[in-house]
Design a protein around this motif. Structure first.
Motif: not given
Ligand code: SAH
Ligand code: SF4
Length: 393
Positions: A91-104
């Motif tokens: 549904v969504t993907k977010q990328v942190s400043d430190d490169g960590t990616r989070k997918y919902l």
């Protein structure tokens, strides 16, 4: 990491969601063989076809039967008429400043779970969920405030690895062999939402696909299952999965552990430690990881550190100190940095590795124990008609 971080933009990636009876993802070799035979394949061909299809699905990332070119055209059409190759919908993907990616990701029934990818210098770890919510209610964990909605299926668990590999562009070019040496996604930890040992069969089947050389081909030593201490299932995990084990220990007296990890009332510290002592294959190269969340004035004294050393004596172990990640309404505070350092030194001086886990992806609420909140926030945004943030659908 090839991508430049794109904080805090949310990217919607359309995918098919289906985990029904016809989905070939997540099925054991035997199950898939039976499905193919039931759809008309001669029994004597089952083993070979399963191996071929596994390689297309898990080594090459192919979802369309038409591309499975070592099968006859007629058989590919037959497969397409009966089956699907489906993974959770991102549904969504977010990328942190430190490169960590989070997918919902969305799974059947419209439920949502989160997956976190953490790139490090020599490896990349995917934190996978095993349940929507959790039946246990550890008082410091945000997931624990959400009741169990349902267990994930094996397809939804191994599918999390597949969607992360899609996003990382980690399937080999057509015609090329998979390179298992230099992987962006090299490790899997079952440390997302849920208690993996309360969803044993699905977690086992998914991890066996992750470890199979015709599956995702990750070494069992690159997979870590984290449990709050479901004692009867721990020995079974050693036998039937054989991956590394992490235990959410978090306290050195039953009185405190009863409050933090209430499953302790059922299987207390001594019972848990006894089971861990018997965990097969324990050696210095395959230590048990004791996870210990650092909560200010609750479990972080020098006495706690010394008690911890006495308790785990004789167990090849590594102690991961996790600075508490706060969430809205959380009843605890993170221990001060100096306190965590002092605690770590006592353990280190007793001969155990005692790394302090660096919170990753905090800006996108991807750190340990924060996973529920982001889902709820996303739900709120979608429910609120006048919300400023665009609806990712
Ligand atoms: N249910 C399993 C795995 C998921 S939790 C288990 O309990 O082990 C993954 C890890 O994150 C566990 O060690 C858990 O105790 C820790 N954790 C949960 N909430 C946290 C928080 N708010 N801050 C830091 N660590 C947390
Ligand atoms: Fe469940 Fe693990 Fe959170 Fe406890 S720490 S509530 S077992 S997810």
């Amino acid at each position: 990491m090839s991508d430049t971080p794109i904080t805090p933009e949310i990217v919607a990636i359309p995918r098919t969601v289906s985990d029904g009876a016809t989905n070939l993802v997540g099925k054991t070799r035997d199950e898939m063989g039976e499905m193919l035979v039931a759809a008309g394949l001669p029994q004597k061909q089952a083993r070979m076809r399963v191996g071929q299809i596994w390689q297309w699905i898990y080594q090459k990332g192919v979802r369309d039967f038409a591309q499975m070119t070592n099968l006859s055209k007629a058989y590919r059409e037959d497969l397409a008429a009966h089956f699907t190759v489906s993974v959770p919908e991102v549904v969504t993907k977010q990328v942190s400043d430190d490169g960590t990616r989070k997918y919902l990701v969305r799974i059947e029934g419209g439920h949502e779970v989160e997956i976190v990818y953490i790139p490090e210098t020599n490896r990349g770890t995917l934190c996978v969920s095993s349940q929507v919510g959790c039946t246990l209610n550890c008082s410091f964990c945000h997931t624990g405030t959400q009741t169990l909605v349902r267990n994930l299926t094996a397809a939804e668990i191994v599918g999390q690895i597949m969607v992360a590999r899609d996003d990382l562009g980690e399937w080999p070019e057509p015609g090329r062999n998979p390179n298992v040496e230099a992987r962006l996604l090299s490790n899997v930890v079952l440390m997302g939402m849920g208690e993996p040992l309360y969803n044993f069969d699905a977690v086992r089947d998914a991890m066996n696909i992750a470890m199979d050389c015709e599956g995702i081909s990750l070494s069992r030593r690159r997979i870590t299952l984290s449990t709050s201490g479901v004692v009867p299932e721990i020995a079974r995990a050693a036998d039937e999965i054989g991956c590394l084990l992490a235990v959410s220990f978090h306290a050195t007296t039953d009185e405190v552990r009863d409050k933090l990890v209430p499953i302790n009332k059922k299987w207390n510290i001594q019972t848990l430690l006894q089971t861990l002592r018997e965990y097969p294959r324990l050696s210095n190269s395959e230590r048990i990881t004791f996870e210990y969340v650092m909560l200010k004035d609750v479990n972080d004294s020098d006495d706690d550190a010394r008690r911890l050393i006495r308790l785990i004596k004789g167990i090849p172990a590594k102690i991961n100190l996790i600075p508490f990640n706060e969430w809205p309404g959380s009843p605890y505070q993170r221990s001060d940095a100096n306190r965590i350092k002092a605690f770590s030194e006592i353990i280190f001086n007793a001969g155990y590795a005692s790394p302090i886990r660096k919170p990753r992806g905090e800006d996108i609420m991807a750190a340990c124990g924060q996973l529920k909140s982001a889902t709820e926030r996303a739900r709120r945004v979608r429910r609120t008609p006048d919300a400023q943030t665009p609806d990712p659908q």
